[in-house]
Scaffold this motif. Structure first.
Motif, mmCIF file in Angstrom:
data_model
loop_
_atom_site.group_PDB
_atom_site.id
_atom_site.type_symbol
_atom_site.label_atom_id
_atom_site.label_comp_id
_atom_site.label_asym_id
_atom_site.label_seq_id
_atom_site.Cartn_x
_atom_site.Cartn_y
_atom_site.Cartn_z
ATOM 1 N N ALA A 211 -20.265 50.066 18.869
ATOM 2 C CA ALA A 211 -19.424 48.992 19.406
ATOM 3 C C ALA A 211 -19.399 47.800 18.452
ATOM 4 C CB ALA A 211 -19.929 48.567 20.788
ATOM 5 N N ASP A 212 -20.534 47.502 17.852
ATOM 6 C CA ASP A 212 -20.590 46.415 16.870
ATOM 7 C C ASP A 212 -19.749 46.753 15.644
ATOM 8 O OD1 ASP A 212 -22.305 45.023 18.512
ATOM 9 O OD2 ASP A 212 -24.123 45.625 17.430
ATOM 10 N N MET A 213 -19.854 47.988 15.188
ATOM 11 C CA MET A 213 -19.141 48.388 13.985
ATOM 12 C C MET A 213 -17.630 48.395 14.196
ATOM 13 S SD MET A 213 -21.879 48.490 12.435
ATOM 14 C CE MET A 213 -21.097 48.683 10.834
ATOM 15 N N PHE A 214 -17.193 48.863 15.357
ATOM 16 C CA PHE A 214 -15.760 48.884 15.648
ATOM 17 C C PHE A 214 -15.212 47.463 15.784
ATOM 18 C CE2 PHE A 214 -16.569 53.223 17.763
ATOM 19 C CZ PHE A 214 -16.389 53.877 16.547
ATOM 20 N N ALA A 215 -16.033 46.555 16.299
ATOM 21 C CA ALA A 215 -15.603 45.159 16.414
ATOM 22 C C ALA A 215 -15.366 44.561 15.032
ATOM 23 C CB ALA A 215 -16.645 44.352 17.184
ATOM 24 N N ILE A 216 -16.261 44.856 14.106
ATOM 25 C CA ILE A 216 -16.088 44.386 12.727
ATOM 26 C C ILE A 216 -14.866 45.034 12.095
ATOM 27 C CG2 ILE A 216 -17.107 44.444 10.407
ATOM 28 C CD1 ILE A 216 -19.860 44.287 11.823
ATOM 29 N N TRP A 217 -14.703 46.320 12.318
ATOM 30 C CA TRP A 217 -13.593 47.064 11.721
ATOM 31 C C TRP A 217 -12.242 46.515 12.175
ATOM 32 C CZ3 TRP A 217 -13.906 49.770 7.548
ATOM 33 C CH2 TRP A 217 -12.883 50.657 7.193
ATOM 34 N N ASP A 218 -12.136 46.185 13.456
ATOM 35 C CA ASP A 218 -10.882 45.641 13.978
ATOM 36 C C ASP A 218 -10.529 44.325 13.296
ATOM 37 O OD1 ASP A 218 -10.588 47.786 15.693
ATOM 38 O OD2 ASP A 218 -11.364 46.726 17.462
ATOM 39 N N VAL A 219 -11.523 43.482 13.099
ATOM 40 C CA VAL A 219 -11.285 42.207 12.417
ATOM 41 C C VAL A 219 -10.885 42.451 10.967
ATOM 42 C CG1 VAL A 219 -12.354 40.053 11.628
ATOM 43 C CG2 VAL A 219 -12.851 40.925 13.927
ATOM 44 N N ALA A 220 -11.560 43.381 10.313
ATOM 45 C CA ALA A 220 -11.272 43.669 8.910
ATOM 46 C C ALA A 220 -9.869 44.223 8.723
ATOM 47 C CB ALA A 220 -12.307 44.641 8.354
ATOM 48 N N ILE A 221 -9.431 45.075 9.630
ATOM 49 C CA ILE A 221 -8.071 45.610 9.541
ATOM 50 C C ILE A 221 -7.048 44.484 9.679
ATOM 51 C CG2 ILE A 221 -6.347 47.030 10.724
ATOM 52 C CD1 ILE A 221 -8.593 48.987 11.409
ATOM 53 N N ALA A 222 -7.237 43.644 10.686
ATOM 54 C CA ALA A 222 -6.301 42.547 10.909
ATOM 55 C C ALA A 222 -6.269 41.593 9.720
ATOM 56 C CB ALA A 222 -6.675 41.792 12.189
ATOM 57 N N GLU A 223 -7.431 41.308 9.159
ATOM 58 C CA GLU A 223 -7.497 40.376 8.035
ATOM 59 C C GLU A 223 -6.859 40.973 6.784
ATOM 60 O OE1 GLU A 223 -10.687 37.044 6.559
ATOM 61 O OE2 GLU A 223 -11.477 38.981 7.230
ATOM 62 N N THR A 224 -7.081 42.260 6.560
ATOM 63 C CA THR A 224 -6.470 42.929 5.417
ATOM 64 C C THR A 224 -4.962 43.044 5.603
ATOM 65 O OG1 THR A 224 -8.519 44.187 5.059
ATOM 66 C CG2 THR A 224 -6.516 45.015 3.988
ATOM 67 N N ARG A 225 -4.530 43.337 6.809
ATOM 68 C CA ARG A 225 -3.086 43.412 7.080
ATOM 69 C C ARG A 225 -2.408 42.068 6.823
ATOM 70 N NH1 ARG A 225 -2.540 45.868 12.483
ATOM 71 N NH2 ARG A 225 -3.069 47.755 11.305
ATOM 72 N N ASP A 226 -3.081 41.001 7.176
ATOM 73 C CA ASP A 226 -2.527 39.666 6.917
ATOM 74 C C ASP A 226 -2.367 39.424 5.424
ATOM 75 O OD1 ASP A 226 -1.846 36.885 7.964
ATOM 76 O OD2 ASP A 226 -3.478 36.414 6.595
ATOM 77 N N GLU A 227 -3.299 39.941 4.625
ATOM 78 C CA GLU A 227 -3.192 39.803 3.168
ATOM 79 C C GLU A 227 -1.994 40.577 2.645
ATOM 80 O OE1 GLU A 227 -4.853 38.059 0.905
ATOM 81 O OE2 GLU A 227 -6.160 37.123 2.370
ATOM 82 N N ILE A 228 -1.689 41.719 3.251
ATOM 83 C CA ILE A 228 -0.529 42.504 2.822
ATOM 84 C C ILE A 228 0.764 41.783 3.201
ATOM 85 C CG2 ILE A 228 0.696 44.700 3.104
ATOM 86 C CD1 ILE A 228 -2.024 45.985 3.761
ATOM 87 N N GLU A 229 0.761 41.158 4.369
ATOM 88 C CA GLU A 229 1.986 40.556 4.881
ATOM 89 C C GLU A 229 2.277 39.171 4.317
ATOM 90 O OE1 GLU A 229 3.144 41.784 9.194
ATOM 91 O OE2 GLU A 229 1.027 41.216 9.235
ATOM 92 N N ASN A 230 1.251 38.381 4.072
ATOM 93 C CA ASN A 230 1.442 36.953 3.838
ATOM 94 C C ASN A 230 0.768 36.470 2.557
ATOM 95 O OD1 ASN A 230 2.743 36.498 6.490
ATOM 96 N ND2 ASN A 230 0.714 36.994 7.295
#
Length: 233
Positions: A211-230
């Motif tokens: 559960a801890d690892m998936f929580a980190i992963w979700d944040v990392a995906i969103a943050e990386t996606r923001d780098e792709i978009e903006n």
């Protein structure tokens, strides 16, 4: 989308309408009881999952990086700085020829960070480009989430222990390792460094709940996606 799921004409047409692409880079090196390819696995997976809803092409991860400090651990492959810079430059030249002008390099290994000056030099000679180096695991929001869960987190500790970096039949210890002496390990050769860091974890527990690892992963995906978009201009 993965570039391996495209043919060359599709890439050509894609670059005409959207000149973004993602280049993951990693390392094959000791990660205690985790996969030797941990940095490669994580960099490519985070890139693919972040880019998927955007349709931005993701190239296969460059597996090898600069890992001279771990050279005495069997299975580690390390490139010299001069070799690595040449490889990265050749990769950038290649995607440029393909029509990509906005390039996100998703880095999974701290030892690769010295390429930053190269990127500046390359953009000076390719003035219609924008290149970003994204160290996904220590990007602000992702690292804040790591610290919120457990500030004792480091190389080969729990923070890299995801279901997709674990090895079947390779159980991990159940204790919290004391922090290594970073200054002492930084001033010696790979042989003495291996002696000082033992199995390879720098400090902290070896595993935390998924559960801890998936929580980190979700944040990392969103943050990386923001780098792709903006943030391209």
């Amino acid at each position: 989308m993965r570039i391996q799921d495209m043919h060359w004409a599709q890439v050509e047409e894609r670059a005409k309408v959207d000149d973004r692409c993602v280049l993951p880079i990693g390392s094959v090196e000791q990660h205690a009881y985790l996969s030797l390819a941990t940095d490669m696995i994580l960099a490519e997976r985070i890139s693919v999952e972040a880019a998927e809803p955007l349709g931005v092409p993701v190239f296969p991860c460059l597996p090898y990086g600069m890992a001279s400090g771990f050279a005495d651990f069997p299975g580690t492959i390390t490139l010299t700085l001069r070799t690595y810079i040449n490889v990265i430059e050749d990769m950038l030249d290649s995607v440029y020829r393909s029509g990509f002008r906005r390039i996100l390099i998703v880095n999974g290994h701290g030892g690769n960070s010295p390429i930053a000056p190269l990127l500046s030099e390359w953009m000076n000679s390719h003035r219609d480009t924008s290149v970003k180096l994204h160290d996904w695991w220590r990007a602000p929001q992702t690292m804040a989430k790591v610290q919120e869960i457990d500030p004792a987190a480091s190389h080969a500790s729990w923070m890299e222990n995801f279901p997709w970096t674990r090895l079947e039949g390779a159980p991990v210890p159940n204790f919290k390792k004391d922090r290594i002496d970073f200054a002492a390990t930084g001033r010696v050769d790979a042989g003495r460094k291996r002696e000082r860091i033992a199995e390879g974890n720098y400090h902290g527990v070896f595993q935390r709940p998924d559960a801890d690892m998936f929580a980190i992963w979700d944040v990392a995906i969103a943050e990386t996606r923001d780098e792709i978009e903006n943030g391209w201009h």
